[in-house]
Structure formats: C-alpha cells, structure tokens
Design a protein around this motif. Structure first.
Motif: not given
Ligand SMILES: [Zn+2]
Ligand SMILES: [Zn+2]
Length: 265
Positions: A10, A12, A78, A225
């Motif tokens: 996860h 970005h 996502e 994340d």
């Molecule tokens: Zn995320």
C-alpha cells in the motif's frame, strides 16, 4: 540493516493527489530497505479520479518492475468508494491490467472523507454505523483483492480527535464484514499508518485480524500507506507481530490478481 518486511502493498506516488513522491523514489526506498515486493496503489477515489494518473501509475509500476531485478513492483490501485459510482468503477477497472486491487472506503455516500469530519460522540456513532453498512455492501460486491484499513474512521475520530466510541454495538456487523471477506477468499489489509502517530494503532487492531482468521480468512496484506518515502515500512514490525499473533504465517502479495504467499522470516 535488519530487514523489516519482505513486502509493502500500500504505497502512493505523485500520481495520487496527496503525494509528491516520484514512483522511482518509492522503488529506491524499498530497495534500500531490502523489501522484495511492493505494490503501487495510487488513489482512485471513484467520485474524483483521473484516468490519466491511474494509467501513468500503472505504466510506471510496470516500467520500474522491468528496470530493477532485485524487487517486484506490482501494478496496484487503491479503489475508493466503488459502489458510489458503479459505471466509473467499471471504467477504472477496465482501464489497465492490474496486479492488485486494494479496496477502500474513505467517505460514506454523501459525506466528506472522515479526514475532514470532526463529529461529536453521538454523530460519530451514527457515522461509523453508516461506514460499516456501506463497507458490508462493498465486500459483498467483491470485485477486489484486499480490503484496506478496516475501521478507517477511528484513525480520525478516536486517534486524532480523541472522541470515545462504543465499538460494542458494531460487533455483529464487523463480524459479518470479516466473515464475508473470508468466505469470498479475499484478503484483509493490516494497515500500519496509524503507528506513525503517538498513541496510534493498527487498522484494524489485532483482535479483528484474529477474528478474521477464526472466521476462515486465509490472506492478509501488509500496507504502510506511505505517501512519503521515509514513511515506508513504518509499523511493519508491529503489523507482522499482529498477523502472527492472529495465526498467520505469511503475508500475501497479488500478481495478476492471484494471491502469492510470502512467508514471514
Ligand atoms: Zn492509501
Ligand atoms: Zn486509503
């Protein structure tokens, strides 16, 4: 350096509205940490997404996977709030070939992202109820691989704003969500981002990871994340400990939408 984790699914890049990290920087950071598998999962919040960014994210992941031989870079997404615009969801899912669909719910229908909400206790109870209702419908829909940050509203309501919530009343629906996920053979994400703040916690906490396992759940994915390179893999030690405590002996990564188990070391 001691290896923290073999995978982080996860992450970005600057193809997400809330990150400025180039994809190659993400890969370099992962290689520095000795991570073997990463999934790039840029935001595709279905009411506000960019086909250009998603296509670019996907292409960059594929290119970087070709370029570096000591790491597998998976083409993820996502996918947020998929039921709020089903036609857009179909377009997004058809846009590229993905390795991994991570499904999330940041805002319930008609409301802003929980990030922007500051409910008092009574409002919070009602909002969380609606979150679980929509999440149950989402897991029944089932067109994804892993469910991201289960109990997401708590990141803001209890952890950030200190509002106390009675979780007892949600136990039946939480159990139904986890049971549905397990019966469908899908993964539950252990999201470690909460551990970046003092007093923070895993999303979800170990008791729900254990419940998922007891309900027949086979797969967990690990996700930090991270929107910044320095946040990558933070909390993974705790995330892996929670998975082990719940009875899992591997994390799962997805290649061409198929689960591949990566045993814990
Ligand atoms: Zn995320
Ligand atoms: Zn998210």
């Amino acid at each position: 350096m001691e290896k923290i984790t073999r995978c982080d699914c996860h992450l970005h890049t600057d193809n997400s509205f809330d990150s400025e990290t180039p994809a190659e920087r993400v890969v370099q950071r992962a290689r520095e940490l000795g991570i073997e598998y990463i999934a790039i999962t840029d935001h595709c919040d279905i009411l506000e997404w960019s086909d250009v960014n998603i296509a670019r994210s996907n292409a960059q992941a594929a290119e970087l996977n070709e370029k570096y031989h000591d790491i597998t870079v998976l083409r993820g997404i996502e996918l947020g709030e998929p039921l709020q615009a089903p036609e857009q969801t179909a377009i997004a899912l058809g846009l590229c070939e993905y390795d991994f669909i991570l499904c999330s719910l940041h805002n319930i229908a008609g409301e802003e992202d929980f990030y922007f909400l500051h409910p008092h206790a009574q409002q919070a109870q009602e909002l969380i109820r609606r979150y679980f209702d929509e999440l149950l419908e989402t897991v029944k829909w089932n067109e994804f691989d892993s469910l991201a940050h289960f109990t997401y509203p708590l990141r803001y309501i209890t952890d950030r704003d200190g509002v106390q919530v009675d979780m007892e009343c949600y136990q039946p629906i939480m159990k139904e969500i986890l049971a549905t996920l397990a019966a469908n053979g899908k993964a539950l994400e252990i999201n470690t981002s909460g551990l970046r703040s003092p007093g923070g916690f895993l999303l979800p906490t170990v008791e729900y990871v254990r419940q998922f396992r007891e309900l027949g759940g086979k797969y967990i994915t690990l996700g930090s994340d991270a929107h910044l390179p320095e946040h990558m893999a933070i909390g993974m030690k705790e995330g892996i400990a929670a998975a082990k405590e719940a009875g899992f002996n591997a994390a799962t990564v997805y290649l061409n939408r198929q689960p591949v188990e990566i045993p814990f070391e």
